[in-house]
Structure formats: structure tokens, C-alpha cells
Scaffold this active site. Structure first.
Site, PDB file in Angstrom:
ATOM      1  CB  SER A 145       0.777   1.259  -4.500  1.00 35.91           C
ATOM      2  OG  SER A 145       1.062   0.486  -3.367  1.00 35.91           O
TER       3      SER A 145
ATOM      4  CE  LYS B  50      -2.869   4.781  -2.642  1.00 32.63           C
ATOM      5  NZ  LYS B  50      -1.561   4.239  -3.059  1.00 32.63           N
TER       6      LYS B  50
ATOM      7  CB  SER C   9      -1.677   0.734  -1.325  1.00 37.52           C
ATOM      8  OG  SER C   9      -1.004   1.774  -2.007  1.00 37.52           O
TER       9      SER C   9
END
Lengths: 478, 482
Positions: A171, A72, A147
Site C-alpha cells: 500500500s 494518510k 491503499s
């Protein structure tokens, strides 16, 4: 089956048996990216050259030798742009390596690229990215969740063999659920946050997003443990999580919190999760109805605490040292122009909320009160987990929604984390894994919550469930 | 400085916030060096430059030093303490917040005893907390300013006093006392010019006898003891004049301009920051076990007040001497070592406070650098005691010892400075002087007794100062009587 479709477990075995070379594995993943990335848009940055270099330097005997993983884009990777999907850090190249990626490097992984996210991990759909909206591989007109939407979509689409995400209020788990993959948020303190660009420090945790529970356990083995660079990482021994996958679940008690099966929940989700619980029961687990009475306060509590911490954590993006800088007439004007133009609307909304909550005269009513409620929520879980071994809930109240469907209403968007947020407030670990599909073919996630530092318990239950179903074997048609 | 700067009708109320940089080798939250004077930004890392994703890790030594300070100032040590973020924007603050302590500081409620011409007084310590320092903005010619983050993340202790001081002199005495204690316990070098000891003052005035406090003004930028006193004196006068002229005192922050000798308004209360303090989530709370407190307490050296009392009671020194000798621990230790070698305490005190300090001050050297050792002084004093040299010659000898590092005995031998006590030698010198000054002898014998000094001088001159003064006096008196 193509190489990119393999799990970490399978690929590891094939590489060690020399049935597949690490270079072939990387090439397979890269060509898959070539084929589908145009539609998925999972990556902010691809690092094929870096990956080849890492492969050359990696130790063939290392546990994750040659495994292509995606990270990420809010974890610092030395020399590789780390943007947080924000204009503010669009060209930011870290001078240091985060602890988790340092550990992965030692374990022999190769970095495929940095995945898209909601700006600074604030959001539930990746629509808050300053650069692109990632598509859900199961239906490219829908969001992948957020996210960590880029990581979840990349795993689901075979654009990496596994990935890391970060989870502040859901997330990792919510996008894992919406993309039909497995995601685990470890206990707060289990995994070092050093190098994770902070959103809300007391809630953030890094965790794996993978195709299977076993893969999650494998990555947990690689990234867990006390880090002298993170004071909040716990000096608690790390068990062999991989060994937990496969243990018998007969007699374990599974708590069903009544507050998590509510009006307004998508009936298909409700049904799938209830079916999953029945499945667990058939495997020998004992369902127990429990109550987490302060659940209704979780969203409000979360949005006071997380935004308060965020307002402070994001103060460093001031145009002085690194990242985006706008010209200004003077210092104050430079600050205001930089932050007005460098941050997107959701980030600004949260900074304002948090600044307000911490302001003189409001602190006690908001931040102070929220801290107290957080203690109550934590106590709910502590009490419940004295009675049961794991708690089963839906991960998300709905399957993946359409792009743009909730962007106009932040509150609706916040509600997509309603089942995941409390877990961060309590600090306990939770895993999301596929438990079915909607009629229209969208994945549904089951969340299993465990006691503090009992990731083994949820991995054990999740693995047993997974192995008794075939959900994890389905792949989106791309 | 007179204590009634505020005049007859008014009284000043002063509280000080002192920042002391701790003498740790590394910064408070990272491993960077704390050495002074390095090239800009050469002592920085991801943590102290506020890189995204970096996290602070507590320097345990900084905690221990703060506890040590608290114990030396009679504070209670909080068993549970935590850090907080103080949020504000400034280029020298890389994270946009300073990690400090707010509602749960490490040390609470202590006291420090000061002494001024008015006597002893106890100044309350409200709290002592630990925090990180900011960097430094550097403004040079041209369109840019620069930021040096070498100082960013240096460990700072903030020592907050009660508003117990009533005059600039008391504030000065308090600052000096803090410095003495900090240096005694070895936690801070106390260098105000280099900024390792800094002071902000809160000052207000009120009519004498009034209970309520006046409107307070915060003073900043006073980087010497002298400036603290001067700035307060100026500010108190300014406030008194304003009140007498019927003007309101504004709650504000003012900067001391040492060149102009005035304080100037920096920002008003309305412009004051809302720091939005909240508990620092990246650090775990600090719990201090009783055992640690006990261990640190046992590691404390004898503190200046106690040492001073002991110097008076054990060595019979005057209060003034004890005060001077104990202001710096190495001086006190130097003194005691000399006394232990058998020298008389008051004599040692005179030599230390007089000749030795004069010579050290001339080159700005600390006593540790003195080429004269306690052993050497003790030996020299023994030479005076056994009559080998006179006290007067001893000064010459001491100068030479300081300059060359040679022992007294050697200098005395080399320069032939042995005192003349031999009766025959003295007699012949006296006879020669009397023979050379017949009219003065006449006048002395006629009753002009003040001429005695003249004869002493002549004898000393004739013996190059080596005549034993007592013996020479006796003999002169006898011979002059005729």
C-alpha cells in the site's frame, strides 16, 4: 520552479538559509492544493489552520522545520478527524497522537491534511474509499494505486512536499510506483505502529512517500526507532539513513528472482525494470539470478492471514464507543445494523473471509496452514538475501489502470499486489522508485528489497540508480 | 455439608475455573490505575478503551505474579508462552476481543492439596494463564445502559483445575485453599465480594462406578465461597433428579441466582460462542528464562502446607490449630512472633484462635490492625505464668488491652487485678465464706461434695475473682475437712 515542487531536502535547505520562509512554503502548497485538489481529490481533510498553528509552535532548529507533509488518514492525529476513509469513522476525532506524527511534530513538520485511502487500507486503487476516488496526477481518469493513493497522488501533484503512507501488502509501494514517486516500506518493527489504525497487525508498517530517495531517507530518520508503546517495534539502533544515500554500490549483488518476471506482465513494465537492472549493473552492481520458490503461494497466504487479523482488528467498530452507530431493536440488531451500514463492501468481504478462516474446524486448514507457508516465504527471502544484497523486481505488474477497470473483480484487484505482498509476509524492507514511463506517459516502479533492518542497503542502491536517471525530476502536467 | 450430595447412587464431578485479579498497581496492557471504586471511566486511556490504533504493552509484573502462582501450585512454567485473542462482541469488551492465552499458557500441570472431613486430597491444576478483564455494563432505569471501563484491562489470572472434586465441600475447600495461597504469595487479595476472586464451575454427575463423565453444565455468578457450595449442591441435586426422572442433561451454561437459591439456564451449547482464537500479533511471545524462574522461586514465602507441617512438628500444635493459624499468613506470623518472645505455643494458639480472633471478627479487622501486639500478649502470658494474674482474670485484662492498647501490667495495676496467692489473705476470705454459710459447711462435711463448687464460687466472689484458683482450692479443701 515553484516552492511546492521542491523536495524535502531542497526546501529544508532553503528554509535554513532563509531563502524561503516556512510560511511561504506552506502557502505555496496550500495554493497548489486550491488549484489541483478539485481534480486529484487526494485529501479527506485539509488542515490549513492547524498547519499555521503548528508552524507557530515549531522549533526553527528542528530537522523538518516548516516542511508541509500529508498524513494518510489512518494514522491518529489528536484533534484532527481520522476517518480511514470509512463511514464508520467519518466523524472520529482521536484523543491521542500516533507515535510517528508525534515524532514529526518534534521534528517541526506541519500537517497539510489527511489523505484518502481505500477504506481501512483495504484495496489497491483508493476506489474502496467511502468518500471519494483519488485521481492519478499523470492521468486523472486512472487510479493512483492504493491503499495510500491519496498520499502518493498528493506528493506527485505537489500538494505536499512529502507524505506518510502505510503498507500491509504493498500500500505504500504500489501507489508510489503508479504515481511516479518514491515509497518505502520499512522492516516490520522499524517504525512504531502506535496510532496506526490496524488492518493486519503482523503486516502493517508505516513508511514515507516522497519525491526522491533522499527525502525518503530524511523521513525515515524522523520516524524510525523502538517505541515503548509498540511491543513489536524492534530495539535495534537506527542508522543515519540519509548518509546511506550517496554511498558507492560497486560490487553489490542484485538478485533477480525468476518468479517475478512472469507471463502476463505488462511488456512495458518488464522492459523498464530490465533496463533499470542494466543501469544498476553499469553502476557496478552484479546481477544474480535467484529463486523465491514459494512466491506462488503469497497471495493466498496473505489473504488468509491479513483478513483473519482484520476480522479481529475491526471488531471494535461496533457502535458502542465511538464512530458510526445505527439504531437497532436491541443490542444484536444495533451491532448488525451498525456494521452492515458502516463498512463498505470490500471491508465486509475481508471480515467475512477472515472470520471464516479463524472459525472452529477451519482454523488449522486456513490460518494454521497460512502461518506455515508464511514461514516458508520468509525463509525464501532469508536464503536469497544471504546470497545477494538487494533483490530487484517490478513494483506492480502494470502501470496505473483506469477507474472502474478492476472493481468488478476483486481477484484481479488483489493481483495488482502480487509483487509486493511477499515482502510484508517476510517482514523485510522494500522501496519503490520510478524507473521509466509507458508510451502513454504513465510511471513505472522499480522495487528493491533488502534484508531485515537493512533499509540502508536499499536506500543506497535506490539513490545510486535514481541519481543516474532523470525519472524523479519529471512532474505530471496538471 | 455432607459429602454425598449426589446421593448413594451417583457421583458428582466438579472442575473449577477461578479468576484472580492480580495486585499490580497498573493494568495489564497500559499504565492506568487498578484501584477499586473510582468514578466510572476515570481510570481509562486509549489502550484500555480500545481506541483505533492503540496497542497493548505487557505489564511484566503480571507475568511475574502468574509465574509465582504457578510455582506456588507446583506447576511447570512454560519457557515459551504467548497471548491469543478471544473474539466476541459485547459492550463491555471495547476491542471486540479479549487478550488472553490459549494454546500456550504460562503455567501447566500443577496441584493443590485440600483437606475436608474426609481427609487430604490432591486437586490437579490443568493450567494457569494470564488475561485482561472486561469492563462492566451498568443497567439503570431508562432507555440506556452504560459501560464502565475502569475494570477493563485489569490483569486476571485464570486458574483451571482438573475435574478432581467430587462434592461441593471439596470445591469449597479448594477455593479456600486457592485464596490462602494467593494471599500468601501476595498476588491477589482474594476478595470474592469485590470480584477480585471469581469462580465458574463445571459440574456433571454420573452413576457411581461409571468411568465416562456425564454431560457437564457450566455454572457462573457465584460470588462467595458459600454460594459456590450452595450452587453446586443445588445443581448436583437438579442433575440427579433429572437423570432419575429419565430426562436428559443439556450441555449449557447456568447462572446461580443467590436470592432464589437456584441455577437458571443462560445459554445452550448451540448458542455457545466460537471465539476464533488466534495468536495476538500486537504482543511478542513471552520467553521465561530459567534464571527468572529461579529468582521468583527463591522469592516465594513459606507456603501454607509447609508452614502448617512445621507448626505441628516444631511447636507441637494439634493439626486443627496449625490449620487455623496458617490459613492467613499474617496470623501465622503473629503467632510465631509471640512464641519467639518465650510464650508457650499451645497457649498462644489458644489465645490467638480464641480471644484475639473473636475480638477481631467482631469488628471485621485483620490481625495487622490488632491493638494487641505479640509483645503485649507475651507479657500478659508471662503474668499468668508467674502467678500475678489468673487465667480467668487474664480474659478481662486481654479485653482491656485490645480496647485500650495498654500493656497488661498497667491494666493489672490500675484495676488492682493482682491475683491473691498470699495465704493469710486467702485464709481470711475462706473463713469469712465458711462463717457466712454454716449449713452448707455442715452438708459438705456430711458428704455432699458437690457443694465444693459453691464454696469456690463464694471465695472468688469475695476476692473479686482475684484468688489464685489452685491455692484457693487447696486451702478450701483443707479448711472444709475441719
Amino acid at each position: 520552479m515553484e516552492i511546492f515542487d521542491l523536495t524535502i531536502e531542497e526546501l529544508r535547505l532553503r528554509i535554513s538559509r532563509k531563502e524561503v520562509s516556512a510560511a511561504e512554503a506552506l502557502d505555496s502548497v496550500l495554493s497548489r492544493i486550491d488549484k489541483v485538489e478539485g481534480r486529484i481529490k487526494a485529501y479527506n481533510t485539509l488542515t490549513p489552520e492547524k498547519a499555521r498553528g503548528m508552524l507557530a509552535e515549531a522549533d526553527e532548529k528542528a530537522p523538518l522545520y516548516g516542511i508541509p507533509l500529508a498524513i494518510k488518514d489512518n494514522m491518529c492525529t489528536r484533534g484532527v478527524r481520522t476517518t480511514c476513509s470509512s463511514k464508520m469513522l467519518e466523524n472520529f476525532v482521536p484523543v491521542y497522537e500516533s507515535t510517528v506524527t508525534s515524532k514529526l511534530i518534534k521534528a517541526g513538520y506541519v500537517l497539510v491534511g489527511k489523505t484518502n485511502l481505500d477504506e481501512f487500507a483495504m484495496g489497491s486503487s483508493t476506489e474502496n474509499s467511502a468518500f471519494k476516488t483519488t485521481s492519478n496526477p499523470w492521468d486523472t481518469e486512472r487510479i493512483p494505486g492504493g491503499s495510500s493513493g491519496g498520499s502518493a497522488a498528493a506528493v506527485a501533484a505537489g500538494q505536499c512536499v512529502g507524505a506518510l503512507g502505510s503498507d500491509t501488502g504493498g500500500s505504500i509501494r504500489q501507489p508510489a510506483a503508479l504515481c511516479g514517486v518514491v515509497g518505502l516500506k520499512p522492516t516490520y518493527g522499524r517504525v512504531s505502529r502506535y496510532g496506526l489504525v490496524a488492518f493486519a497487525s503482523s503486516l502493517d508498517q508505516i513508511g514515507p512517500i516522497t519525491k526522491t530517495v533522499k527525502d525518503t531517507a530524511i523521513l525515515m530518520n524522523a520516524i524510525s526507532g523502538r517505541d515503548p508503546m509498540d511491543s513489536t517495534s524492534a530495539p535495534i539502533p537506527v542508522p543515519d539513513f540519509e548518509a546511506a544515500a550517496g554511498k558507492d554500490i560497486k560490487g553489490i549483488k542484485v538478485g533477480i528472482p525468476k518468479e517475478y518476471f512472469i507471463e502476463g506482465m505488462d511488456p512495458e513494465v518488464d522492459t523498464a525494470v530490465r533496463e533499470a537492472i542494466k543501469k544498476l549493473e553499469s553502476l557496478g552492481a552484479i546481477p544474480v539470478e535467484i529463486s523465491l520458490p514459494n512466491t506462488q503461494y503469497a497471495i493466498a497466504t496473505y489473504y488468509v492471514l491479513a483478513t483473519s487479523e482484520a476480522s479481529s482488528n475491526l471488531a471494535r467498530y461496533d457502535g458502542v464507543k465511538y464512530g458510526f452507530r445505527a439504531e437497532g431493536r436491541d443490542l444484536l440488531d444495533m451491532y448488525m445494523q451498525t456494521r452492515s451500514r458502516g463498512f463498505g463492501p470490500e471491508v465486509k468481504r475481508r471480515i467475512m473471509l477472515g472470520t471464516y478462516a479463524l472459525s472452529a474446524g477451519y482454523y488449522e486448514a486456513y490460518y494454521g496452514k497460512a502461518q506455515q507457508v508464511r514461514t516458508l516465504i520468509k525463509r525464501d527471502f532469508d536464503n536469497a538475501l544471504k546470497e545477494v544484497d538487494v533483490i530487484a523486481t517490478p513494483t506492480s505488474p502494470t502501470a496505473a489502470f483506469k477507474m472502474g477497470e478492476k472493481t468488478a473483480d476483486p481477484l484481479q484487484m488483489y493481483l495488482s499486489d502480487i509483487f509486493t505482498i511477499s515482502i510484508n509476509l517476510a517482514g523485510v524492507p522494500a522501496i519503490s522508485l520510478p524507473c521509466g514511463f509507458t508510451k502513454s506517459g504513465l510511471p513505472i516502479g522499480l522495487q528493491l528489497i533488502g534484508g531485515h533492518f537493512d533499509e540502508e542497503g536499499i536506500i543506497k542502491a535506490a539513490y545510486a540508480y535514481e541519481q543516474s536517471t532523470g525519472w524523479h525530476k519529471r512532474r505530471p502536467a496538471l | 455439608m455432607s459429602s454425598n450430595v449426589a446421593g448413594e447412587k451417583f457421583e458428582a464431578v466438579i472442575g473449577l475455573e477461578v479468576h484472580a485479579q492480580l495486585l499490580t498497581n497498573s493494568k495489564i496492557f497500559c499504565g492506568c490505575s487498578t484501584a477499586f471504586g473510582a468514578a466510572p471511566n476515570s481510570q481509562t486511556c486509549p489502550v484500555c478503551t480500545g481506541q483505533p490504533g492503540s496497542l497493548p504493552v505487557m505489564n511484566e509484573k503480571a507475568i511475574q505474579y502468574t509465574i509465582k502462582t504457578g510455582l506456588a501450585m507446583d506447576c511447570s512454567i512454560s519457557p515459551y508462552s504467548r497471548f491469543a485473542r478471544k473474539n466476541y462482541f459485547y459492550p463491555d469488551l471495547p476491542k471486540g476481543y479479549q487478550i488472553s492465552q490459549y494454546e500456550l499458557p504460562l503455567c501447566l500441570k500443577g496441584r493443590v492439596v485440600i483437606e475436608t472431613s474426609e481427609g487430604k486430597k490432591e486437586i490437579g491444576i490443568t493450567r494457569i494463564h494470564l488475561e485482561e478483564d472486561a469492563g462492566k455494563n451498568i443497567h439503570e432505569a431508562g432507555p440506556f445502559s452504560f459501560v464502565d471501563l475502569n475494570r477493563g484491562g485489569m490483569p486476571l489470572m485464570e486458574i483451571v483445575s482438573e475435574p478432581d472434586m467430587r462434592s461441593p465441600a471439596e470445591a469449597g475447600a479448594y477455593m479456600r485453599k486457592l485464596r490462602t495461597i494467593l494471599r500468601y504469595i501476595g498476588v491477589c487479595d482474594g476478595n470474592m465480594e469485590q470480584g477480585s476472586l471469581r469462580c465458574d464451575a463445571n459440574v456433571s454427575v454420573r452413576p457411581k462406578g461409571q468411568k465416562e463423565l456425564g454431560v457437564k453444565v457450566e455454572l457462573k455468578n457465584m460470588n462467595s465461597f458459600r454460594f459456590v457450595e450452595k450452587a453446586l449442591e443445588y445443581e448436583i441435586n437438579r442433575q440427579v433428579r433429572a437423570i432419575e426422572a429419565g430426562e436428559p442433561i443439556l450441555q449449557e451454561t447456568r447462572l446461580w441466582d443467590s436470592a432464589a437459591g437456584v441455577t437458571l439456564s443462560m445459554r445452550s451449547k448451540e448458542e455457545a460462542h466460537d471465539y476464533r482464537y488466534f495468536p495476538e500479533p500486537d504482543l511478542v511471545p513471552v520467553t521465561v528464562p530459567d534464571n527468572d524462574i529461579k529468582r521468583i522461586k527463591e522469592s516465594l514465602p513459606e507456603l501454607p502446607d509447609i508452614k502448617r507441617e512445621r507448626f505441628v512438628s516444631v511447636y507441637g500444635l494439634p493439626e486443627y490449630d496449625a490449620d487455623q493459624l496458617t490459613a492467613e499468613k499474617p496470623v501465622a506470623e503473629w503467632f510465631e512472633e509471640t512464641v519467639k518472645l518465650g510464650a508457650k505455643p499451645k497457649t498462644v494458639s489458644n489465645w490467638v484462635m480464641g480471644e484475639l480472633m473473636r475480638l477481631l471478627n467482631e469488628e471485621g479487622a485483620p490481625i495487622e490492625k490488632s491493638s494487641v501486639t505479640p509483645q503485649a500478649l507475651a507479657e500478659m502470658l508471662a503474668l499468668i505464668d508467674n502467678g500475678t494474674i489468673s487465667g480467668k482474670i487474664a480474659k478481662t485484662v486481654f479485653d482491656e488491652m485490645y480496647r485500650t492498647g495498654k500493656p497488661a501490667k498497667k491494666i493489672v495495676e490500675e484495676k488492682g487485678l493482682v491475683q491473691i496467692t498470699d495465704t493469710g489473705a486467702l485464709e481470711s476470705a475462706i473463713d469469712a465464706v465458711m462463717a457466712a454459710s454454716p449449713s452448707e459447711v455442715e452438708r459438705y462435711r456430711a458428704g455432699e461434695e458437690k457443694l465444693f463448687g459453691f464454696f469456690v464460687g463464694q471465695v472468688m466472689k469475695a476476692t473479686k475473682g482475684k484468688a489464685n484458683p489452685a491455692a484457693a482450692n487447696d486451702m478450701l479443701k483443707k479448711r472444709l475437712k475441719g
